[in-house]
Design a protein around this motif. Structure first.
Motif, PDB file in Angstrom:
ATOM      1  N   LEU A  29       0.835  -1.207   0.000  1.00  0.00           N
ATOM      2  CA  LEU A  29       0.000   0.000   0.000  1.00  0.00           C
ATOM      3  C   LEU A  29       0.868   1.255   0.000  1.00  0.00           C
ATOM      4  CD1 LEU A  29      -2.812  -1.059   2.493  1.00  0.00           C
ATOM      5  CD2 LEU A  29      -3.107  -0.539   0.061  1.00  0.00           C
ATOM      6  N   VAL A  30       1.963   1.220   0.748  1.00  0.00           N
ATOM      7  CA  VAL A  30       2.891   2.359   0.743  1.00  0.00           C
ATOM      8  C   VAL A  30       3.452   2.565  -0.662  1.00  0.00           C
ATOM      9  CG1 VAL A  30       5.103   3.205   1.599  1.00  0.00           C
ATOM     10  CG2 VAL A  30       3.476   2.142   3.185  1.00  0.00           C
ATOM     11  N   ALA A  31       3.850   1.463  -1.304  1.00  0.00           N
ATOM     12  CA  ALA A  31       4.383   1.563  -2.665  1.00  0.00           C
ATOM     13  C   ALA A  31       3.310   2.050  -3.635  1.00  0.00           C
ATOM     14  CB  ALA A  31       4.926   0.206  -3.110  1.00  0.00           C
ATOM     15  N   MET A  32       2.090   1.572  -3.469  1.00  0.00           N
ATOM     16  CA  MET A  32       0.997   2.020  -4.326  1.00  0.00           C
ATOM     17  C   MET A  32       0.720   3.502  -4.120  1.00  0.00           C
ATOM     18  SD  MET A  32      -2.892   0.503  -4.669  1.00  0.00           S
ATOM     19  CE  MET A  32      -3.567   1.318  -3.225  1.00  0.00           C
ATOM     20  N   GLY A  33       0.856   3.953  -2.879  1.00  0.00           N
ATOM     21  CA  GLY A  33       0.659   5.372  -2.600  1.00  0.00           C
ATOM     22  C   GLY A  33       1.610   6.248  -3.386  1.00  0.00           C
ATOM     23  N   GLY A  34       2.801   5.733  -3.642  1.00  0.00           N
ATOM     24  CA  GLY A  34       3.758   6.486  -4.441  1.00  0.00           C
ATOM     25  C   GLY A  34       3.316   6.673  -5.877  1.00  0.00           C
ATOM     26  N   GLU A  35       2.430   5.793  -6.343  1.00  0.00           N
ATOM     27  CA  GLU A  35       1.899   5.910  -7.706  1.00  0.00           C
ATOM     28  C   GLU A  35       0.685   6.829  -7.776  1.00  0.00           C
ATOM     29  OE1 GLU A  35       3.257   4.592 -10.441  1.00  0.00           O
ATOM     30  OE2 GLU A  35       4.886   3.763  -9.216  1.00  0.00           O
ATOM     31  N   GLN A  36       0.213   7.293  -6.616  1.00  0.00           N
ATOM     32  CA  GLN A  36      -0.935   8.213  -6.556  1.00  0.00           C
ATOM     33  C   GLN A  36      -2.191   7.627  -7.204  1.00  0.00           C
ATOM     34  OE1 GLN A  36      -0.865  11.507  -4.930  1.00  0.00           O
ATOM     35  NE2 GLN A  36       0.806  10.288  -4.088  1.00  0.00           N
ATOM     36  N   VAL A  37      -2.413   6.333  -6.980  1.00  0.00           N
ATOM     37  CA  VAL A  37      -3.589   5.670  -7.544  1.00  0.00           C
ATOM     38  C   VAL A  37      -4.779   5.868  -6.603  1.00  0.00           C
ATOM     39  CG1 VAL A  37      -4.575   3.469  -8.288  1.00  0.00           C
ATOM     40  CG2 VAL A  37      -2.142   3.942  -8.660  1.00  0.00           C
ATOM     41  N   PRO A  38      -5.892   6.409  -7.087  1.00  0.00           N
ATOM     42  CA  PRO A  38      -7.065   6.566  -6.228  1.00  0.00           C
ATOM     43  C   PRO A  38      -7.722   5.222  -5.936  1.00  0.00           C
ATOM     44  CG  PRO A  38      -7.590   7.226  -8.468  1.00  0.00           C
ATOM     45  CD  PRO A  38      -6.115   6.949  -8.445  1.00  0.00           C
ATOM     46  N   VAL A  39      -8.310   5.116  -4.752  1.00  0.00           N
ATOM     47  CA  VAL A  39      -8.914   3.859  -4.308  1.00  0.00           C
ATOM     48  C   VAL A  39     -10.314   4.124  -3.772  1.00  0.00           C
ATOM     49  CG1 VAL A  39      -8.762   1.943  -2.664  1.00  0.00           C
ATOM     50  CG2 VAL A  39      -6.678   2.854  -3.705  1.00  0.00           C
ATOM     51  N   LEU A  40     -11.256   3.306  -4.214  1.00  0.00           N
ATOM     52  CA  LEU A  40     -12.576   3.262  -3.583  1.00  0.00           C
ATOM     53  C   LEU A  40     -12.597   2.033  -2.691  1.00  0.00           C
ATOM     54  CD1 LEU A  40     -15.518   4.058  -3.108  1.00  0.00           C
ATOM     55  CD2 LEU A  40     -16.125   2.728  -5.160  1.00  0.00           C
ATOM     56  N   LEU A  41     -12.710   2.265  -1.401  1.00  0.00           N
ATOM     57  CA  LEU A  41     -12.734   1.184  -0.423  1.00  0.00           C
ATOM     58  C   LEU A  41     -14.187   0.947  -0.017  1.00  0.00           C
ATOM     59  CD1 LEU A  41     -10.637  -0.581   1.063  1.00  0.00           C
ATOM     60  CD2 LEU A  41     -10.632   1.124   2.894  1.00  0.00           C
ATOM     61  N   MET A  42     -14.728  -0.197  -0.417  1.00  0.00           N
ATOM     62  CA  MET A  42     -16.118  -0.540  -0.141  1.00  0.00           C
ATOM     63  C   MET A  42     -16.138  -1.557   1.001  1.00  0.00           C
ATOM     64  SD  MET A  42     -17.557  -0.801  -4.077  1.00  0.00           S
ATOM     65  CE  MET A  42     -19.281  -0.857  -3.559  1.00  0.00           C
ATOM     66  N   LEU A  43     -16.664  -1.140   2.151  1.00  0.00           N
ATOM     67  CA  LEU A  43     -16.588  -1.954   3.361  1.00  0.00           C
ATOM     68  C   LEU A  43     -17.979  -2.308   3.878  1.00  0.00           C
ATOM     69  CD1 LEU A  43     -13.741  -0.011   5.199  1.00  0.00           C
ATOM     70  CD2 LEU A  43     -13.539  -1.995   3.685  1.00  0.00           C
ATOM     71  N   SER A  44     -18.082  -3.497   4.447  1.00  0.00           N
ATOM     72  CA  SER A  44     -19.361  -4.011   4.942  1.00  0.00           C
ATOM     73  C   SER A  44     -19.435  -3.888   6.458  1.00  0.00           C
ATOM     74  CB  SER A  44     -19.526  -5.482   4.542  1.00  0.00           C
ATOM     75  OG  SER A  44     -19.531  -5.632   3.142  1.00  0.00           O
ATOM     76  N   THR A  45     -20.579  -3.442   6.938  1.00  0.00           N
ATOM     77  CA  THR A  45     -20.743  -3.258   8.381  1.00  0.00           C
ATOM     78  C   THR A  45     -21.029  -4.571   9.108  1.00  0.00           C
ATOM     79  OG1 THR A  45     -23.086  -2.737   8.036  1.00  0.00           O
ATOM     80  CG2 THR A  45     -21.546  -0.884   8.132  1.00  0.00           C
ATOM     81  N   HIS A  46     -21.288  -5.652   8.361  1.00  0.00           N
ATOM     82  CA  HIS A  46     -21.556  -6.952   8.982  1.00  0.00           C
ATOM     83  C   HIS A  46     -20.520  -7.991   8.544  1.00  0.00           C
ATOM     84  CE1 HIS A  46     -25.524  -5.614  10.431  1.00  0.00           C
ATOM     85  NE2 HIS A  46     -25.620  -4.987   9.273  1.00  0.00           N
ATOM     86  N   ASP A  47     -19.299  -7.552   8.337  1.00  0.00           N
ATOM     87  CA  ASP A  47     -18.248  -8.450   7.860  1.00  0.00           C
ATOM     88  C   ASP A  47     -17.679  -9.249   9.027  1.00  0.00           C
ATOM     89  OD1 ASP A  47     -15.981  -9.669   6.724  1.00  0.00           O
ATOM     90  OD2 ASP A  47     -15.765  -8.033   5.289  1.00  0.00           O
ATOM     91  N   ARG A  48     -17.818 -10.575   8.965  1.00  0.00           N
ATOM     92  CA  ARG A  48     -17.245 -11.435   9.997  1.00  0.00           C
ATOM     93  C   ARG A  48     -15.932 -12.074   9.540  1.00  0.00           C
ATOM     94  NH1 ARG A  48     -22.668 -13.360  10.259  1.00  0.00           N
ATOM     95  NH2 ARG A  48     -22.044 -15.451   9.564  1.00  0.00           N
ATOM     96  N   HIS A  49     -15.481 -11.717   8.356  1.00  0.00           N
ATOM     97  CA  HIS A  49     -14.223 -12.260   7.837  1.00  0.00           C
ATOM     98  C   HIS A  49     -13.062 -11.286   8.005  1.00  0.00           C
ATOM     99  CE1 HIS A  49     -15.742 -15.892   5.627  1.00  0.00           C
ATOM    100  NE2 HIS A  49     -16.872 -15.241   5.796  1.00  0.00           N
ATOM    101  N   VAL A  50     -13.326 -10.019   7.776  1.00  0.00           N
ATOM    102  CA  VAL A  50     -12.269  -9.004   7.759  1.00  0.00           C
ATOM    103  C   VAL A  50     -12.594  -7.907   8.762  1.00  0.00           C
ATOM    104  CG1 VAL A  50     -11.235  -7.171   6.349  1.00  0.00           C
ATOM    105  CG2 VAL A  50     -11.572  -9.457   5.379  1.00  0.00           C
TER     106      VAL A  50
END
Length: 342
Positions: A253-274
């Motif tokens: 992620l640090v290396a990706m940040g150097g590429e300035q790539v935008p990210v959409l992080l889609m997260l679930s409020t009922h996630d029992r895996h992550v």
């Protein structure tokens, strides 16, 4: 007696007519519900000496403005995930994007064995597929967007950090650290099942034992002889765990940040895996404003929680109206993000 038999015949006829009407209505709903707004073609992608069975979906009516590349989560997943990807393909097409997805090695005609792969192998495979796509004029690669779920969280940043042609990343419930994710999942399931203290203690003890065996890189015979797991891993699965248990997305992620790539992080409020709290904190601390975080009333797969908790309900909805499997606004958020990309 004749009158009684006549009444029963009329009742049976009435029931038969009602059943036929219901079946016809459901069939009509299923036909409409499975009519998606994209054109689909099957392809074979050559990666080195191996062939991967793939699908390419294209928008209807308008020229595509880019390509979404799908990176699967864990498990033996085929190119369209048994049709569960179709709603995602559709809204990408609505936003003007083609989508390229392929069956994992060893699945649905693809060569190889996905359980032989490390996360580095998976990232190299994705990059090779992108190179293959860029060599074909019929595939729109002006903008390349990576879409990945769950285990893909250890693949997405590797690919984005290693290339200069990634326009954006969409990540659905990606984990950060393999071992922490496994422990979170264990504890979340114990909580969900209202496990007692003795059951919790035994489950944690077994988990600790498995961790020790992984760190020792124990062979499969040693694992089977010593594990207390009530459902031991297969030999292929154990080797897969040995290859990947040390995975952690932070450096990538640090290396990706150097590429300035935008990210959409889609997260679930009922996630029992992550542990989505850890995921959100890590992404935003490293990527800053490049990370857009959105939460959805969903389970780990981005499906509605009721669907994930009931196989029967999920099956019925999947057959009749697959789009309804997904959490409210999740598909729209994906479409809107793609449409807004420069």
């Amino acid at each position: 007696m004749r009158r009684a038999r006549g009444r029963w015949r009329r009742r049976l006829l009435h029931i038969a007519v009602c059943v036929c009407v219901i079946v016809a209505v459901l069939a009509g709903v299923a036909l409409i519900g499975n009519d998606f707004r994209f054109r689909l073609q099957h392809l074979q992608v050559l990666v080195g000496d191996e062939s991967l069975e793939a699908v390419l979906t294209m928008p209807t009516g308008t020229p595509p403005r880019g390509l979404v590349v799908i990176i699967h989560g864990d498990g033996p997943i085929d190119a369209d995930n048994d049709g569960l990807y179709f709603p995602w393909f559709e809204v990408a097409a609505d936003a003007g994007y083609a989508t390229l997805s392929w069956s994992k090695p060893g699945i649905a005609g693809s060569d190889g064995n996905w359980l032989d792969q490390s996360m580095e192998d998976r990232a190299a495979e994705v990059s090779a597929v992108i190179d293959w796509a860029r060599g074909r004029a019929s595939i729109p690669t002006e903008r390349i967007v990576l879409w990945g779920a769950s285990q893909a969280g250890w693949v997405l940043p590797k690919v984005a950090a290693s290339r200069d042609d990634i326009a954006a990343v969409i990540a659905l419930n990606p984990a950060i650290n393999w071992l922490r994710q496994g422990r979170y999942h264990l504890l979340a399931e114990l909580d969900h099942n209202s496990a007692g203290q003795a059951e919790r203690d035994e489950a944690i003890r077994c988990s600790e034992q498995t961790r020790r065996l992984l760190k020792q890189k124990a062979d499969y015979n040693t694992y089977r002889a010593t594990t207390c797991d009530p459902e031991p891993l297969t030999e292929d699965r154990w080797r897969f765990a040995i290859r990947n248990y040390a995975s952690d997305a932070t450096d990538d992620l640090v290396a990706m940040g150097g590429e300035q790539v935008p990210v959409l992080l889609m997260l679930s409020t009922h996630d029992r895996h992550v542990d989505v709290s850890e995921t959100a904190a890590t992404y935003t601390s490293i990527l800053g404003a490049k990370a857009t975080v959105q939460y959805f009333d969903a389970a780990h797969t981005m499906a509605r929680p009721a669907v994930e908790d009931s196989e029967l309900l999920g099956l019925v909805i999947a057959v009749l109206w697959p789009r309804a499997l997904m959490a409210d606004n999740s598909l729209a958020a994906y479409r809107d993000y793609l449409e807004a990309l420069p």
